[in-house]
Design a protein around this motif. Sequence first.
Motif, PDB file in Angstrom:
ATOM      1  N   UNK A   1      -0.933  10.532  -4.816  1.00  0.00           N
ATOM      2  CA  UNK A   1      -0.737  10.524  -6.265  1.00  0.00           C
ATOM      3  C   UNK A   1      -0.305   9.145  -6.763  1.00  0.00           C
ATOM      4  N   UNK A   2       0.421   8.415  -5.925  1.00  0.00           N
ATOM      5  CA  UNK A   2       0.887   7.086  -6.347  1.00  0.00           C
ATOM      6  C   UNK A   2      -0.273   6.123  -6.565  1.00  0.00           C
ATOM      7  N   UNK A   3      -1.444   6.483  -6.044  1.00  0.00           N
ATOM      8  CA  UNK A   3      -2.634   5.634  -6.211  1.00  0.00           C
ATOM      9  C   UNK A   3      -3.550   6.159  -7.313  1.00  0.00           C
TER      10      UNK A   3
ATOM     11  N   UNK B   1       2.367  12.555   2.182  1.00  0.00           N
ATOM     12  CA  UNK B   1       1.076  11.899   1.963  1.00  0.00           C
ATOM     13  C   UNK B   1       0.438  12.381   0.664  1.00  0.00           C
ATOM     14  N   UNK B   2       0.766  13.609   0.274  1.00  0.00           N
ATOM     15  CA  UNK B   2       0.325  14.135  -1.018  1.00  0.00           C
ATOM     16  C   UNK B   2       0.895  13.276  -2.149  1.00  0.00           C
ATOM     17  N   UNK B   3       2.192  12.994  -2.079  1.00  0.00           N
ATOM     18  CA  UNK B   3       2.839  12.160  -3.098  1.00  0.00           C
ATOM     19  C   UNK B   3       2.284  10.737  -3.028  1.00  0.00           C
ATOM     20  N   UNK B   4       2.077  10.225  -1.818  1.00  0.00           N
ATOM     21  CA  UNK B   4       1.522   8.879  -1.657  1.00  0.00           C
ATOM     22  C   UNK B   4       0.139   8.785  -2.291  1.00  0.00           C
TER      23      UNK B   4
ATOM     24  N   UNK C   1      -0.714   6.314 -11.575  1.00  0.00           N
ATOM     25  CA  UNK C   1      -0.178   5.807 -10.322  1.00  0.00           C
ATOM     26  C   UNK C   1       1.225   5.227 -10.472  1.00  0.00           C
ATOM     27  N   UNK C   2       1.926   5.105  -9.345  1.00  0.00           N
ATOM     28  CA  UNK C   2       3.265   4.515  -9.331  1.00  0.00           C
ATOM     29  C   UNK C   2       3.501   3.873  -7.975  1.00  0.00           C
ATOM     30  N   UNK C   3       4.579   3.136  -7.837  1.00  0.00           N
ATOM     31  CA  UNK C   3       4.874   2.458  -6.569  1.00  0.00           C
ATOM     32  C   UNK C   3       5.711   3.409  -5.694  1.00  0.00           C
TER      33      UNK C   3
ATOM     34  N   UNK D   1       0.821  -1.207   0.000  1.00  0.00           N
ATOM     35  CA  UNK D   1       0.000   0.000   0.000  1.00  0.00           C
ATOM     36  C   UNK D   1       0.859   1.263   0.000  1.00  0.00           C
ATOM     37  N   UNK D   2       2.095   1.156   0.489  1.00  0.00           N
ATOM     38  CA  UNK D   2       2.988   2.321   0.458  1.00  0.00           C
ATOM     39  C   UNK D   2       4.123   2.098  -0.562  1.00  0.00           C
ATOM     40  N   UNK D   3       3.888   1.172  -1.475  1.00  0.00           N
ATOM     41  CA  UNK D   3       4.762   1.071  -2.632  1.00  0.00           C
ATOM     42  C   UNK D   3       5.942   0.141  -2.554  1.00  0.00           C
TER      43      UNK D   3
END
Length: 311
Positions: free
Chosen positions: A207-209, A202-205, A214-216, A167-169
């Motif tokens: 965006x990863x979703x 958390x903003x970047x996190x 999305x990205x890891x 969940x956090x990549x």
Amino acid sequence: MLQLAWSFLYWYLRPLIKWFLRRTTKLCELQRICYGVPSGAQRTLEVEFSLENSRCAEIKRLISDLNQASESNKLDANGRSIIHYAVYTVCRVKCIDLHIHSQFTKSFGACVQQIWGYRQLLQEVENLRKTSYDSTNPNHEEKLLLLWSLLKPDEQLEARISKQWQEIGFQGDDPTTDFRGMGLLGLENLIFFAREYPKAARHVLSHSRHPNYGFVYAIVGINITSMAYYLLRNGTAKTHVYNACNGIPSLKLFHIMYSYLFFEFDKFWINEKPKNVMQFSIVREKYEKGLKDSLADPKTILRLNFHVDEI
């Protein structure tokens, strides 16, 4: 070929040029730099170039001593005496009156702090990178769990080995294998960003979703650690470091630079609108090229500018 020929010619004529300017200005090259070039990266880079290209045996011996001190992490403990030694040696060799040229001693001493402080910082970063994550080390395990609590404060981690890490990549149930390339440095970077700039992290996190872009998160974060490390190691980051710190740069400065790189990469990634995560290498290379172009300007400083209100 033309550039190579010019470099050879310049190297051959350099002593003559220096001699002529010394006779006409009554100042050595280092004095001319410290008096004529604005403080910051431009001055420090020119001082560094002058020292590295000196053919004087005593200056070469001084550089060797300073290299040894920085690589042994002695600048913080004995910084003042080492800087005084460097300034006194140069003034003696160059016949500079310490009392008449007190401003030179201050300016040159500041450059020495930055140049060999940078080398010391590189050594600190290298030591962390070479430290492998050890799951039997309680301190390492504590740091890993801290990362989870910083990024997911409202969600309990069910077990040390868990799919929740994805969940956090992280790539699998156990994040430890993802730290192989950058060692403990990757984890320390991720923690610093999440602890010091929680809203931005958390903003970047979030965006990863993103459903389309999305990205890891953690894997990209460790990849940014690699980028920051190589920028520091090959000297590209000197422009930023010399402009951002007047004295001896600390490890915190590297962590702050990393935080800037990670946050800005996230914005760059979203703006590029990649088709999928398989385009990561292409986007990363484009981002790094722009960064290197920016750092080629001696006035560049990477300023944190976190705008996350739109979340």
